[in-house]
Scaffold this active site. Structure first.
Site, PDB file in Angstrom:
ATOM      1  N   CYS A 111       0.824  -1.233   0.000  1.00 33.57           N
ATOM      2  CA  CYS A 111       0.000   0.000   0.000  1.00 33.57           C
ATOM      3  C   CYS A 111       0.844   1.264   0.000  1.00 33.57           C
ATOM      4  CB  CYS A 111      -0.943  -0.005   1.184  1.00 33.57           C
ATOM      5  SG  CYS A 111      -1.911  -1.513   1.301  1.00 33.57           S
ATOM      6  N   HIS A 251      -3.273   7.033   2.826  1.00 26.62           N
ATOM      7  CA  HIS A 251      -3.674   5.719   2.303  1.00 26.62           C
ATOM      8  C   HIS A 251      -5.044   5.388   2.881  1.00 26.62           C
ATOM      9  CE1 HIS A 251      -4.022   1.620   1.325  1.00 26.62           C
ATOM     10  NE2 HIS A 251      -3.659   1.148   2.505  1.00 26.62           N
ATOM     11  N   ASN A 281     -10.127  -0.296   0.195  1.00 25.43           N
ATOM     12  CA  ASN A 281      -8.664  -0.180   0.194  1.00 25.43           C
ATOM     13  C   ASN A 281      -8.139  -0.727  -1.144  1.00 25.43           C
ATOM     14  OD1 ASN A 281      -5.939  -0.522   0.548  1.00 25.43           O
ATOM     15  ND2 ASN A 281      -6.094  -1.491   2.558  1.00 25.43           N
TER      16      ASN A 281
END
Ligand code: ACO
Length: 324
Positions: A111, A251, A281
């Site tokens: 990520c 994020h 996500n």
């Protein structure tokens, strides 16, 4: 000399899966997912692989930056869900857009991938090796989640986002850092492949570690600690105060993580740009998808100070302070 983001772009598959749709697949509810994560829906591929998402993003970047493909020097794609082991997504994008003069490759930092890729592009540009770059985070996480595991499958979505960056004498990246803590690697894993061959006696069984495996609480602790420290360091090194920041693009893993980060940093929640409710996500794509949305809405103006910050598997983190 610095590196400036000239254009942003994003692309997500058209299929949108709501929390109620998820509740038909696993034992979950809109209430649980919303309260624990902030996610309401996510885009899930109907068959488009990661390269398709990356190519569409790259085409948009070229168009928005007003550049010809043959003028691109560097293509870096961050992903943990590439179509192939080889070729890289970078090379596939290079072919599809016709960037015949570019060098293209992929990097992996889960990520945090977009932050790592942007940091690498920045070094090539600041050292004068290249004048510009296309940097993209692209993922089809739907192919590596265990759709029978409710604790992980509800969290992720598919998508891609990116930036066209080039050499600048004025505004651009002011300060940045990337970091990793390998001793924590096993709190978040995916894509494990066993070493099977005709000369050992490993059985042909499905490998459970192929899927996303996560110790959610440990990731939560790591995320809040590492991002807060990283943002504080970047601000200190740049001599910029938190009050001067117009937006933070974090994020998009979990709204509760962002709440903790906002409180610890003393940066009001309204300054954190969130779109996790519509994307879930998307790993390396999450920061550039959110940044693109912020940009498309015209919420940032030339000279505004924006922080991009993320954490991910590895474990890794990355933060960038940008003068827009
Ligand atoms: N629906 C309903 N119930 C669920 C679901 C679900 N989808 N998933 C788990 N539960 C249940 C569990 O079985 C457990 O039930 P029990 O108490 O009967 O055993 C209960 O909910 C609590 O489970 P926890 O895992 O303790 O829930 P928690 O509050 O920790 O939330 C979460 C889980 C959202 C994953 C949280 O730990 C978190 O946000 N961690 C951060 C990690 C993260 O955001 N990762 C994203 C990907 S990683 C990355 O981006 C780098």
């Amino acid at each position: 000399m610095t590196t400036r983001i000239i254009a942003t772009g994003a692309y997500a598959p058209g299929q949108v899966i709501t929390n109620d749709d998820m509740a038909k697949v696993v034992d979950t509810s809109d209430e649980w997912i919303t309260q624990r994560t902030g996610i309401k829906e996510r885009h899930i591929s109907s068959g488009e692989n990661t390269s398709v998402l990356a190519v569409n993003t790259a085409r948009q970047l070229l168009c928005r930056a007003g550049k010809k493909a043959e003028d691109i020097d560097l293509i870096i794609i961050a992903s943990v869900t590439a179509d192939y082991g080889t070729p890289s997504l970078g090379c596939m994008v290079q072919k599809e857009i016709g960037a015949s003069n570019a060098v293209a490759f992929d990097i992996t930092a889960a990520c945090s991938g977009f932050m790592f890729a942007l940091s690498i592009a920045d070094k090539y540009i600041k050292t004068g090796i290249y004048n510009n770059a296309i940097v993209i985070g692209a993922e089809t996480l739907s192919k590596i989640v265990d759709w029978s595991d409710r604790s992980t499958c509800v969290l992720f979505g598919d998508g891609a986002g990116g930036a066209y960056v080039e050499k600048s004498q004025t505004d651009g990246i002011i300060e940045e850092e990337i970091g990793s803590k390998g001793e924590l690697y096993d709190i978040l894993t995916e894509g494990h492949t066993e070493c099977k061959n005709v000369f050992n006696d490993k059985k042909e069984e499905p490998d459970p570690l192929w899927y996303v495996n996560m110790n959610g609480r440990e990731v939560f602790k790591f995320a809040t600690k590492s991002v807060v420290k990283s943002v504080e360091r970047v601000l200190k090194n740049a001599g910029v105060t938190a009050d001067e920041i117009k937006f933070v693009v974090p994020h998009q893993a979990n709204t509760r993580i962002v709440d903790v980060i906002s409180n610890k940093l003393g940066i009001p929640h309204e300054k954190f740009y969130m779109n996790i409710d519509r994307y879930g996500n998307t790993s390396s794509a999450s920061i550039p998808i959110a940044l693109n949305e912020l940009n498309e809405k015209g919420l940032i103006e030339r000279g505004d100070k924006v922080i991009l910050t993320g954490f991910g598997g590895g474990m890794t983190w990355g933060t960038m302070l940008v003068s827009w």
